[in-house]
Design a protein around this motif. Structure first.
Motif, short mmCIF file in Angstrom:
data_model
loop_
_atom_site.label_atom_id
_atom_site.label_comp_id
_atom_site.label_asym_id
_atom_site.label_seq_id
_atom_site.Cartn_x
_atom_site.Cartn_y
_atom_site.Cartn_z
N ARG A 18 -2.84 -0.82 -7.21
CA ARG A 18 -1.87 -0.55 -8.20
C ARG A 18 -0.64 0.16 -7.48
O ARG A 18 0.54 -0.12 -7.89
CB ARG A 18 -2.41 0.50 -9.12
CG ARG A 18 -1.51 0.74 -10.29
CD ARG A 18 -2.17 1.87 -11.19
NE ARG A 18 -0.97 1.92 -12.29
CZ ARG A 18 -1.24 3.00 -13.30
NH1 ARG A 18 -2.61 3.53 -13.28
NH2 ARG A 18 -0.46 3.15 -14.41
N TYR A 19 -0.89 0.67 -6.41
CA TYR A 19 0.45 1.26 -5.68
C TYR A 19 0.15 1.12 -4.29
O TYR A 19 -0.95 1.30 -3.59
CB TYR A 19 0.43 2.87 -5.95
CG TYR A 19 0.77 3.28 -7.45
CD1 TYR A 19 1.95 3.10 -8.12
CD2 TYR A 19 -0.41 3.71 -8.30
CE1 TYR A 19 2.09 3.60 -9.37
CE2 TYR A 19 -0.39 4.07 -9.57
CZ TYR A 19 0.95 3.94 -10.29
OH TYR A 19 1.18 4.18 -11.51
N PHE A 20 1.46 1.00 -3.50
CA PHE A 20 1.28 0.81 -2.32
C PHE A 20 1.26 2.30 -1.71
O PHE A 20 1.90 3.19 -2.33
CB PHE A 20 2.75 0.34 -1.78
CG PHE A 20 2.55 -1.23 -2.01
CD1 PHE A 20 1.83 -2.19 -1.10
CD2 PHE A 20 3.38 -1.78 -2.95
CE1 PHE A 20 1.88 -3.45 -1.32
CE2 PHE A 20 3.37 -3.09 -3.18
CZ PHE A 20 2.67 -4.09 -2.27
N SER A 21 0.93 2.68 -0.42
CA SER A 21 1.15 4.04 0.01
C SER A 21 2.39 4.36 0.19
O SER A 21 3.19 3.66 0.82
CB SER A 21 0.44 3.82 1.32
OG SER A 21 0.41 5.30 1.92
N SER A 22 2.85 5.57 -0.20
CA SER A 22 4.31 5.97 -0.23
C SER A 22 4.69 6.26 1.11
O SER A 22 5.72 5.67 1.41
CB SER A 22 4.56 7.36 -1.08
OG SER A 22 4.19 7.03 -2.28
N TRP A 23 3.79 6.78 1.85
CA TRP A 23 3.95 7.21 3.31
C TRP A 23 4.10 5.72 4.02
O TRP A 23 5.01 5.90 5.08
CB TRP A 23 2.97 8.10 3.84
CG TRP A 23 3.12 9.38 3.41
CD1 TRP A 23 2.13 9.81 2.53
CD2 TRP A 23 4.18 10.26 3.22
NE1 TRP A 23 2.46 11.01 1.95
CE2 TRP A 23 3.81 11.51 2.39
CE3 TRP A 23 5.43 10.50 3.76
CZ2 TRP A 23 4.37 12.43 2.26
CZ3 TRP A 23 6.13 11.46 3.47
CH2 TRP A 23 5.79 12.56 2.86
N LEU A 24 3.34 4.76 3.79
CA LEU A 24 3.69 3.82 4.25
C LEU A 24 4.85 2.97 4.18
O LEU A 24 5.73 2.47 5.04
CB LEU A 24 2.45 2.62 4.10
CG LEU A 24 2.40 1.30 4.52
CD1 LEU A 24 2.41 1.29 6.11
CD2 LEU A 24 1.41 0.16 4.17
N ILE A 25 5.40 3.06 2.86
CA ILE A 25 6.67 2.45 2.69
C ILE A 25 7.76 3.21 3.33
O ILE A 25 8.73 2.67 3.90
CB ILE A 25 6.84 2.41 0.92
CG1 ILE A 25 5.72 1.57 0.24
CG2 ILE A 25 8.26 2.32 0.62
CD1 ILE A 25 5.93 0.08 0.59
#
Length: 233
Positions: A18-25
């Motif tokens: 559902r969500y990409f990792s914010s820190w990865l982005i």
């Protein structure tokens, strides 16, 4: 080819979450921003000959770009958005973060020890190229993520509504049956089925060939490949 690569490296399961990792982005955006600064610096260095444009100057420029990019993205919270639901507002936030980063880079460059001082024309062109390249690459990255996500969701939807089948035999009729069922909403061909090991580890029409020798091997194959049915051409 794209789906094969994602499946082999385990990316499909992650990208379909559902969500990409914010820190990865945030990490990816920072790398893109630093690469954009490098591209702008190399272009300006090629267009303007100045002794200040050394390797160490470029190193400190990229280091500052990395730190200031992270700071700008955190301030504008560009990495907290769900990318597949990107709207015009999110694009404006991204543009604001890029402009804010270049504004901070301007003051950062003024503080760098540099002699002789680079001409204002080179600085102006460098910041303009940095902003344009960074914004272009960040938007292209998000567009690619949206396209990949849609492809994965479409594949999963087709898989959920179709039955996984093996086609018996490897003759012309069997191969033509696989071709006809490529876009079928009801069946998804996962391979061919033959008797004996003569075609073991072979592929036909990009589909693997499985073999059986008795009822036990058929049951084993059913559980291993998760087959719902066998089609006879």
């Amino acid at each position: 080819m794209l789906q094969v690569i994602m499946s082999r490296f385990g990316l499909e399961k992650y990208l379909s979450s559902r969500y990409f990792s914010s820190w990865l982005i945030l990490t990816i955006d920072t790398v893109v921003s630093v690469v954009s600064t490098l591209i702008a610096y190399l272009l300006v260095r090629g267009l303007f000959t100045n002794p200040v444009f050394t390797v160490w100057y470029g190193f400190w420029l990229l280091a500052g770009s990395c730190v200031l990019s992270v700071f700008s993205f955190i301030v504008f919270r560009t990495f907290r958005s769900v990318i597949r639901h990107t709207t015009l507002r999110e694009i404006w936030k991204l543009g604001g973060a890029v402009l804010f980063k270049d504004l901070l880079m301007f003051f950062y460059v003024l503080l760098l020890p540099q002699k002789p001082y680079p001409p204002y024309a080179s600085l102006s062109m460098g910041f303009l190229l940095d902003a344009l390249v960074t914004l272009f690459l960040l938007l292209a990255l998000r567009l690619c993520m949206i396209v990949v996500y849609d492809l994965i969701k479409l594949k999963q939807s087709r898989r959920a509504n179709s039955r996984q089948v093996l086609v018996y035999g490897t003759g012309d009729k069997s191969v033509s049956l696989v071709t006809r069922l490529q876009n079928s909403p009801h069946y998804r061909v996962v391979g061919f089925l033959t008797y004996g090991k003569s075609l073991r580890k072979h592929t036909i029409a990009e589909c693997p060939v499985y073999y059986f020798e008795n009822q036990h091997s058929v049951e084993y194959l059913r559980d291993r490949v998760d087959v719902d049915a066998i089609l006879f051409a």
